[in-house]
Design an enzyme around this catalytic site. Structure first.
Site, PDB file in Angstrom:
ATOM      1  N   PHE A   8       0.842  -1.201   0.000  1.00  0.00           N
ATOM      2  CA  PHE A   8       0.000   0.000   0.000  1.00  0.00           C
ATOM      3  C   PHE A   8       0.876   1.250   0.000  1.00  0.00           C
ATOM      4  O   PHE A   8       0.735   2.136   0.822  1.00  0.00           O
ATOM      5  CB  PHE A   8      -0.940  -0.011   1.212  1.00  0.00           C
ATOM      6  CG  PHE A   8      -2.169   0.851   1.029  1.00  0.00           C
ATOM      7  CD1 PHE A   8      -3.048   0.623  -0.012  1.00  0.00           C
ATOM      8  CD2 PHE A   8      -2.446   1.869   1.924  1.00  0.00           C
ATOM      9  CE1 PHE A   8      -4.182   1.397  -0.166  1.00  0.00           C
ATOM     10  CE2 PHE A   8      -3.577   2.660   1.775  1.00  0.00           C
ATOM     11  CZ  PHE A   8      -4.452   2.422   0.725  1.00  0.00           C
ATOM     12  N   THR A  89       3.928  -5.139  -4.231  1.00  0.00           N
ATOM     13  CA  THR A  89       5.122  -4.941  -3.422  1.00  0.00           C
ATOM     14  C   THR A  89       6.278  -4.513  -4.325  1.00  0.00           C
ATOM     15  O   THR A  89       6.196  -4.551  -5.546  1.00  0.00           O
ATOM     16  CB  THR A  89       5.494  -6.211  -2.642  1.00  0.00           C
ATOM     17  OG1 THR A  89       5.682  -7.292  -3.557  1.00  0.00           O
ATOM     18  CG2 THR A  89       4.404  -6.565  -1.634  1.00  0.00           C
ATOM     19  N   GLU A 142      -0.435  -5.981 -16.728  1.00  0.00           N
ATOM     20  CA  GLU A 142      -0.296  -4.812 -17.598  1.00  0.00           C
ATOM     21  C   GLU A 142       0.618  -3.753 -16.998  1.00  0.00           C
ATOM     22  O   GLU A 142       1.403  -3.111 -17.701  1.00  0.00           O
ATOM     23  CB  GLU A 142      -1.677  -4.201 -17.871  1.00  0.00           C
ATOM     24  CG  GLU A 142      -1.691  -3.132 -18.936  1.00  0.00           C
ATOM     25  CD  GLU A 142      -1.472  -3.697 -20.332  1.00  0.00           C
ATOM     26  OE1 GLU A 142      -0.349  -3.506 -20.864  1.00  0.00           O
ATOM     27  OE2 GLU A 142      -2.395  -4.310 -20.880  1.00  0.00           O
ATOM     28  N   GLY A 200      13.229  13.734  -9.192  1.00  0.00           N
ATOM     29  CA  GLY A 200      12.578  12.511  -8.741  1.00  0.00           C
ATOM     30  C   GLY A 200      12.385  11.469  -9.826  1.00  0.00           C
ATOM     31  O   GLY A 200      11.707  10.468  -9.614  1.00  0.00           O
ATOM     32  N   GLU A 203      16.394   7.284  -9.065  1.00  0.00           N
ATOM     33  CA  GLU A 203      16.641   6.942  -7.664  1.00  0.00           C
ATOM     34  C   GLU A 203      18.023   7.424  -7.243  1.00  0.00           C
ATOM     35  O   GLU A 203      18.875   7.768  -8.071  1.00  0.00           O
ATOM     36  CB  GLU A 203      16.545   5.428  -7.477  1.00  0.00           C
ATOM     37  CG  GLU A 203      15.223   4.818  -7.866  1.00  0.00           C
ATOM     38  CD  GLU A 203      14.098   5.192  -6.915  1.00  0.00           C
ATOM     39  OE1 GLU A 203      14.394   5.600  -5.764  1.00  0.00           O
ATOM     40  OE2 GLU A 203      12.926   5.094  -7.315  1.00  0.00           O
ATOM     41  N   ASP A 214      16.480  -2.427 -15.734  1.00  0.00           N
ATOM     42  CA  ASP A 214      15.019  -2.244 -15.660  1.00  0.00           C
ATOM     43  C   ASP A 214      14.387  -2.463 -17.026  1.00  0.00           C
ATOM     44  O   ASP A 214      13.393  -3.186 -17.152  1.00  0.00           O
ATOM     45  CB  ASP A 214      14.700  -0.844 -15.144  1.00  0.00           C
ATOM     46  CG  ASP A 214      13.209  -0.548 -15.153  1.00  0.00           C
ATOM     47  OD1 ASP A 214      12.487  -1.121 -14.316  1.00  0.00           O
ATOM     48  OD2 ASP A 214      12.758   0.247 -16.008  1.00  0.00           O
ATOM     49  N   LYS A 218      11.673  -5.501 -18.326  1.00  0.00           N
ATOM     50  CA  LYS A 218      10.400  -5.271 -19.016  1.00  0.00           C
ATOM     51  C   LYS A 218      10.372  -5.961 -20.376  1.00  0.00           C
ATOM     52  O   LYS A 218       9.335  -6.488 -20.800  1.00  0.00           O
ATOM     53  CB  LYS A 218      10.174  -3.768 -19.176  1.00  0.00           C
ATOM     54  CG  LYS A 218       9.975  -3.044 -17.853  1.00  0.00           C
ATOM     55  CD  LYS A 218      10.021  -1.539 -18.015  1.00  0.00           C
ATOM     56  CE  LYS A 218       9.872  -0.831 -16.687  1.00  0.00           C
ATOM     57  NZ  LYS A 218      10.039   0.635 -16.785  1.00  0.00           N
TER      58      LYS A 218
END
Length: 332
Positions: A8, A89, A142, A200, A203, A214, A218
């Site tokens: 969350f 998560t 998705e 921002g 990182e 990354d 994907k």
């Protein structure tokens, strides 16, 4: 539909916010969501009658339904009375945990799954799909690629009569922002990276973005989900953008090209590398945008451009998957 949310953070909160905003739309499409549990690392909110999302958003752990140190998701998912798990998560491509365990537990206990977590799919895509098929459950993802870009939906639904031959795209907004900055303002890689971090977009440790890890993750999901391969990240030829200089981008511009960090996959080749792209190409998008182009045998090239990150953008993809599962389950 009874739903449990695992994770969350910003995206999870955005999903809850959009759920509240779109209640009238949900009624029109015969979707009645009831969030019965929300799991965080240090506790959970659980109410079999349905949690009050507005209360969770405004009060957080001060909400009466919050239980500090409650049993974690992996201990509760199997026996939780719900229809669908939303796994959000943090991505971990080293071992996929804790998301991998969450997804396996949910599927094995007869629950559909929607996830934004790349890690489990990068490491165990074939295995997870095998479990889903065996249990007659759906696992949709998705939000793992391209943020709000509905590439899997387009491939699955709109391009059903097509054979998709290859996929090309810019899959990481951070690297695209850096290269755009270097091209437009002729600044160094380090200066562009610092600005990306200040805004921002990157990182504090930008390694996964600038080294192409990354984007490669994907690309593996695109390859396995759309081309139906069985690729792993070890199969990807990966080259980051750290060696790109302003002189390179300037020379490319003079010849009518842009330097872009491009992912490409077909049934024989899979790579993420800096490439020269014609300035007139549909792939020549700037800033933090992502772009994905599908080469097909009937429709030819279909190119999708959109925001590749952001909580609300990602929530669009997550809720789209949830609504699709709801529609399928209603029809069956």
């Amino acid at each position: 539909m009874k739903i449990a949310i695992v994770g969350f953070g910003n995206v999870g909160r955005a999903v809850a916010e959009v759920m509240l905003e779109r209640r009238e739309l949900f009624q029109k499409v015969d979707f009645e969501p009831k969030v019965v549990a929300v799991f965080e690392r240090d506790g959970s909110w659980i109410d079999e009658n349905g949690l009050k999302l507005q209360e969770l958003l405004s009060k957080g752990t001060s909400s009466p339904s919050w239980v500090e140190g409650a049993a974690m998701a992996e201990e509760r998912l199997a026996d939780l009375d719900c229809d669908l798990i939303v796994e959000m998560t943090v991505t971990n491509i080293e071992d996929g945990e804790p998301g991998l365990t969450h997804i396996v537990e949910a599927l094995n206990s007869g629950k559909d799954v929607v996830t934004s977590n790349k890690g489990p799919l990068v490491l165990a895509f074939p295995e997870l799909m095998e479990i889903a098929e065996k249990k007659n459950r759906m696992l949709l993802y998705e939000a793992t690629v391209g943020g709000a870009i509905p590439v899997f939906h387009v491939a699955r639904e709109a391009l059903l009569v097509n054979r998709i031959i290859s996929i090309t795209g810019i899959l990481n907004g951070t690297s695209n922002y850096i290269l755009t900055k270097m091209t437009d303002e002729k600044v160094s890689f380090n200066a562009a990276l610092r600005e990306a971090q200040e805004k921002g977009y990157a990182e504090a440790d930008p390694t996964y973005d600038i080294e192409g890890i990354d984007a490669a993750s994907k690309l593996v999901i695109l390859a396995n989900g759309i081309l139906k391969t069985s690729k792993s990240i070890k199969d990807v030829r990966i080259e980051g953008i750290t060696r790109i200089t302003p002189e390179m981008t300037e020379l490319a511009m003079e010849d009518g090209y842009l330097v872009k960090h491009i992912g490409y996959v077909d049934r024989n080749r899979i790579e993420v590398i800096p490439r020269l792209i014609p300035r007139s190409s549909p792939l020549a998008v700037g800033g933090t945008l992502n772009v994905i182009s599908l080469k097909t045998d009937v429709a030819q090239d279909i190119t999708l451009i959109g925001r590749g990150a952001g909580p609300r953008e990602t929530s669009s993809a997550i809720l789209g998957d949830i609504l699709h599962i709801n529609k399928i389950r209603k029809e069956n």
